[in-house]
Design an enzyme around this catalytic site. Sequence first.
Site, PDB file in Angstrom:
ATOM      1  N   THR A  58       0.958  -1.290  -0.127  1.00  0.00           N
ATOM      2  CA  THR A  58      -0.021  -0.050  -0.138  1.00  0.00           C
ATOM      3  C   THR A  58       0.925   1.266   0.021  1.00  0.00           C
ATOM      4  O   THR A  58       0.629   2.163  -0.787  1.00  0.00           O
ATOM      5  CB  THR A  58      -0.970   0.068   1.163  1.00  0.00           C
ATOM      6  OG1 THR A  58      -1.793  -1.033   1.173  1.00  0.00           O
ATOM      7  CG2 THR A  58      -1.873   1.149   1.096  1.00  0.00           C
ATOM      8  N   TYR A 121     -12.266  -4.951  -6.013  1.00  0.00           N
ATOM      9  CA  TYR A 121     -13.241  -4.311  -6.901  1.00  0.00           C
ATOM     10  C   TYR A 121     -14.314  -5.311  -7.006  1.00  0.00           C
ATOM     11  O   TYR A 121     -15.367  -4.890  -6.540  1.00  0.00           O
ATOM     12  CB  TYR A 121     -12.646  -4.076  -8.316  1.00  0.00           C
ATOM     13  CG  TYR A 121     -13.994  -3.007  -8.868  1.00  0.00           C
ATOM     14  CD1 TYR A 121     -13.747  -1.592  -8.499  1.00  0.00           C
ATOM     15  CD2 TYR A 121     -14.614  -3.783  -9.818  1.00  0.00           C
ATOM     16  CE1 TYR A 121     -14.945  -1.116  -9.300  1.00  0.00           C
ATOM     17  CE2 TYR A 121     -15.617  -2.963 -10.501  1.00  0.00           C
ATOM     18  CZ  TYR A 121     -15.762  -1.567 -10.154  1.00  0.00           C
ATOM     19  OH  TYR A 121     -16.740  -0.861 -10.803  1.00  0.00           O
ATOM     20  N   TYR A 147      -1.703 -11.492   1.059  1.00  0.00           N
ATOM     21  CA  TYR A 147      -1.980 -10.127   1.908  1.00  0.00           C
ATOM     22  C   TYR A 147      -3.452  -9.850   1.781  1.00  0.00           C
ATOM     23  O   TYR A 147      -4.218  -9.798   1.201  1.00  0.00           O
ATOM     24  CB  TYR A 147      -1.406  -8.963   0.838  1.00  0.00           C
ATOM     25  CG  TYR A 147      -1.284  -7.674   1.414  1.00  0.00           C
ATOM     26  CD1 TYR A 147      -1.905  -7.211   2.678  1.00  0.00           C
ATOM     27  CD2 TYR A 147      -0.890  -6.485   0.361  1.00  0.00           C
ATOM     28  CE1 TYR A 147      -1.737  -5.962   2.919  1.00  0.00           C
ATOM     29  CE2 TYR A 147      -0.808  -5.324   0.906  1.00  0.00           C
ATOM     30  CZ  TYR A 147      -1.436  -5.084   2.142  1.00  0.00           C
ATOM     31  OH  TYR A 147      -1.124  -3.612   2.495  1.00  0.00           O
ATOM     32  N   LYS A 175       0.218 -11.881   5.487  1.00  0.00           N
ATOM     33  CA  LYS A 175       0.401 -10.537   6.051  1.00  0.00           C
ATOM     34  C   LYS A 175      -1.126 -10.126   6.284  1.00  0.00           C
ATOM     35  O   LYS A 175      -1.857  -9.870   5.324  1.00  0.00           O
ATOM     36  CB  LYS A 175       1.189  -9.636   5.102  1.00  0.00           C
ATOM     37  CG  LYS A 175       1.254  -8.017   5.535  1.00  0.00           C
ATOM     38  CD  LYS A 175       0.723  -7.177   4.684  1.00  0.00           C
ATOM     39  CE  LYS A 175       1.006  -5.861   5.333  1.00  0.00           C
ATOM     40  NZ  LYS A 175       0.231  -4.768   4.826  1.00  0.00           N
TER      41      LYS A 175
END
Length: 304
Positions: A58, A121, A147, A175
């Site tokens: 990110t 999305y 993730y 993660k």
Amino acid sequence: MPTHAPAPGSGDPLGLHGVVPPVVTAFDADESLDADTTADHARMVVDAGVHGVFPLGTNGEFPLLTPSERDRVVTAVVDEVGGEVPVIAGVGAPSTRQTVAHAEHAASVGADGVVVVTPFYYPLDGTAAVEHYRRVAAAVDCPVYVYHIPSKTGNELSLETLAALAEIDTLAGVKDSSKDVPWLGQAVDAHPELTFLAGSDSLLAPGLDVGCAGLVSAVANVAPELVVGLYEAYDEGDRERARARQSTVYEVRAALKRGPYMAGVKAALGLRGFDAGPLRSPLRGLDDDDRAALEADLADLGLL
């Protein structure tokens, strides 16, 4: 390997542990990619003692990069610090096809592992998520790390789906940025074969407490010495010092949250003498008032 901190998963060939910053992607003033400075940031945190690096998370602004830019970032970081610490490259995308392409490139240039954010999305059920990860894992000969950040992707992994993912031979860890401590604790307890990385600065010491072997910390992009110190204190068995460091991390985290989303990290880097350039549009930087307030906060915390 860790002494008092949690050990990495028994099935993780990299043995990931410690502090693994989600390194920034640097841009020139016109927002074009600055791969050299991106690599320099990875060098900065490695020289400060971190245990691995995670490009294209990110903080690396990966959704705002073109596919070719993403490949350039991974190559630059691997060329700079590969072989010194594990480089786990973010390769996730909304489509399985594009994720596989990024994973294949990362593996081909020497990334030690790939980090695959859950597709975003479109909503996914567990069956689709598992098939996605199976196809990525089949495409590369390196460990794959999930993730999990449902606040950004809109797709939360159930513990049942995680159990199915854990059956993938090369799936090595998670993660977790869900901030759902009960989910994380149950996941850690159920899967000693997986490495778990705490993915929020709000849960570094608490993440270690529930069994996370590593810490993916945005604060470590700015003040790696602070987060490395937290981890080292914990690993030395000094919980009091580790918690004191966590309290400081809370204060730094609050300071970095001034102004627009994610603007604080690059602004703080600049104030500490490392110019990573602007955020890429549509993200925007701090205004003068917020920058001055951030500078005062960092000075009060002894970081300037």
